[in-house]
Design a protein around this motif. Structure first.
Motif, PDB file in Angstrom:
ATOM      1  N   ALA A 133       0.775  -1.336  -0.077  1.00  0.00           N
ATOM      2  CA  ALA A 133       0.038  -0.087  -0.018  1.00  0.00           C
ATOM      3  C   ALA A 133       0.859   0.983  -0.032  1.00  0.00           C
ATOM      4  CB  ALA A 133      -0.970  -0.028   1.102  1.00  0.00           C
ATOM      5  N   HIS A 134       0.481   2.073  -0.820  1.00  0.00           N
ATOM      6  CA  HIS A 134       1.321   3.365  -1.062  1.00  0.00           C
ATOM      7  C   HIS A 134       0.400   4.606  -0.762  1.00  0.00           C
ATOM      8  CE1 HIS A 134       5.049   1.966  -3.212  1.00  0.00           C
ATOM      9  NE2 HIS A 134       4.204   0.788  -3.482  1.00  0.00           N
ATOM     10  N   VAL A 135       0.762   5.141   0.358  1.00  0.00           N
ATOM     11  CA  VAL A 135      -0.147   6.238   0.998  1.00  0.00           C
ATOM     12  C   VAL A 135       0.546   7.834   0.714  1.00  0.00           C
ATOM     13  CG1 VAL A 135      -1.340   6.913   3.077  1.00  0.00           C
ATOM     14  CG2 VAL A 135      -1.236   4.513   2.436  1.00  0.00           C
ATOM     15  N   GLU A 136      -0.182   8.568   0.224  1.00  0.00           N
ATOM     16  CA  GLU A 136       0.112   9.915   0.283  1.00  0.00           C
ATOM     17  C   GLU A 136      -0.510  10.706   1.367  1.00  0.00           C
ATOM     18  OE1 GLU A 136      -0.563  11.131  -3.870  1.00  0.00           O
ATOM     19  OE2 GLU A 136       1.162  10.089  -4.609  1.00  0.00           O
ATOM     20  N   ALA A 137       0.135  11.116   2.058  1.00  0.00           N
ATOM     21  CA  ALA A 137      -0.543  12.092   3.385  1.00  0.00           C
ATOM     22  C   ALA A 137      -0.467  13.691   2.988  1.00  0.00           C
ATOM     23  CB  ALA A 137      -0.077  11.539   4.608  1.00  0.00           C
ATOM     24  N   TYR A 138      -1.559  14.294   2.936  1.00  0.00           N
ATOM     25  CA  TYR A 138      -1.899  15.708   3.008  1.00  0.00           C
ATOM     26  C   TYR A 138      -2.206  16.240   4.322  1.00  0.00           C
ATOM     27  CZ  TYR A 138      -1.059  14.563  -1.995  1.00  0.00           C
ATOM     28  OH  TYR A 138      -0.606  14.051  -3.376  1.00  0.00           O
ATOM     29  N   TYR A 139      -1.506  17.251   4.891  1.00  0.00           N
ATOM     30  CA  TYR A 139      -1.956  17.883   6.116  1.00  0.00           C
ATOM     31  C   TYR A 139      -2.324  19.427   5.754  1.00  0.00           C
ATOM     32  CZ  TYR A 139       0.192  14.056   8.740  1.00  0.00           C
ATOM     33  OH  TYR A 139       0.186  12.623   9.496  1.00  0.00           O
ATOM     34  N   TYR A 140      -3.546  19.762   6.266  1.00  0.00           N
ATOM     35  CA  TYR A 140      -3.838  21.135   5.883  1.00  0.00           C
ATOM     36  C   TYR A 140      -4.425  21.743   7.422  1.00  0.00           C
ATOM     37  CZ  TYR A 140      -4.413  19.360   1.230  1.00  0.00           C
ATOM     38  OH  TYR A 140      -4.049  18.868   0.278  1.00  0.00           O
ATOM     39  N   MET A 141      -3.642  22.809   7.499  1.00  0.00           N
ATOM     40  CA  MET A 141      -4.195  23.652   8.961  1.00  0.00           C
ATOM     41  C   MET A 141      -5.094  24.542   8.827  1.00  0.00           C
ATOM     42  SD  MET A 141      -0.251  23.666  10.769  1.00  0.00           S
ATOM     43  CE  MET A 141       0.152  24.872   9.776  1.00  0.00           C
ATOM     44  N   LEU A 142      -6.165  24.445   9.358  1.00  0.00           N
ATOM     45  CA  LEU A 142      -7.332  25.213   9.270  1.00  0.00           C
ATOM     46  C   LEU A 142      -7.317  26.396  10.126  1.00  0.00           C
ATOM     47  CD1 LEU A 142      -9.955  26.159   8.130  1.00  0.00           C
ATOM     48  CD2 LEU A 142     -11.080  24.418   9.513  1.00  0.00           C
ATOM     49  N   LYS A 143      -6.848  27.602   9.910  1.00  0.00           N
ATOM     50  CA  LYS A 143      -6.854  28.737  10.873  1.00  0.00           C
ATOM     51  C   LYS A 143      -8.055  29.235  11.389  1.00  0.00           C
ATOM     52  CE  LYS A 143      -3.453  31.941   9.711  1.00  0.00           C
ATOM     53  NZ  LYS A 143      -2.834  32.485   8.994  1.00  0.00           N
ATOM     54  N   GLU A 144      -8.212  29.904  12.118  1.00  0.00           N
ATOM     55  CA  GLU A 144      -9.294  30.555  13.155  1.00  0.00           C
ATOM     56  C   GLU A 144     -10.058  31.531  11.869  1.00  0.00           C
ATOM     57  OE1 GLU A 144      -7.886  31.769  16.747  1.00  0.00           O
ATOM     58  OE2 GLU A 144      -8.266  29.952  17.688  1.00  0.00           O
TER      59      GLU A 144
END
Length: 191
Positions: A102-113
């Motif tokens: 399994a190849h997994v690409e992880a994308y992280y997005y920080m939601l600001k206030e």
């Protein structure tokens, strides 16, 4: 009486998950998919990460999946209150491809206030039969977290992904005045 016991157990489980500050499934965000059929055998997909319940489907992120023959699934989780000033939550979108591993690409997005989004560099993981580690970001309110820092780590596991053996720091970012900057921190290892 059984119903009360079940409610108490569920409540305590929820408190345990919330206290651990882990990424949890969320219904607040979803993906939309557009198939780009150009007469190819395996057409590419345009994936949009959007906030659910929005009438105009406000896009958080867009990416294109070219290798649709191996594409398997997308998982979305969120971390509430990651411990960064001005950030209400972090959204993690994992895109999985299946071949022999399994190849997994992880994308992280920080939601600001203020509802703006700050994206972190993509992480890639490969999970084979005997895999015992993965790359991830650790935020201040999580185990091994450091105040005002976002840690890109490689976590090694003993036998299951719930038993951490140790954590190696690969890269550190400082969160300062709503901006992600490279940190001076060079080595942190937790056992």
């Amino acid at each position: 009486m059984k119903n009360v016991a079940i409610i108490i157990i569920l409540f305590q489980s929820f408190q345990g998950i919330h206290a651990q500050k882990v990424f949890a499934d969320t219904q607040e965000f979803l993906v939309t998919t557009e198939i780009m059929d150009r007469g190819e055998k395996h057409p590419s997909y345009v994936i949009n990460l959007v906030r659910s319940g929005e009438e105009n489907l406000d896009k958080i992120s867009t990416l294109t999946i070219e290798d649709t023959e191996l594409f398997e699934d997308i998982f979305i989780t969120a971390l509430e209150n990651p411990g960064l000033e001005g950030v209400s939550k972090v959204i993690k979108m994992e895109v999985e491809y299946l071949a022999c591993c399994a190849h997994v690409e992880a994308y992280y997005y920080m939601l600001k206030e203020d509802n703006t989004i700050v994206a972190l560099p993509e992480l890639k993981n490969v999970y084979c039969e005997n895999s015992d580690s993965d790359f991830q970001y650790i935020f201040p309110n999580q185990e091994y977290g450091i105040k005002d820092n976002i840690l890109q780590t490689q976590t090694f596991y003993q036998t299951t992904t719930t038993n951490t053996k140790y954590v190696n720091l690969k890269r550190s970012f400082t969160w300062k005045d709503g901006i992600v900057e490279d940190s001076k921190t060079t080595a942190i290892t937790g056992y």
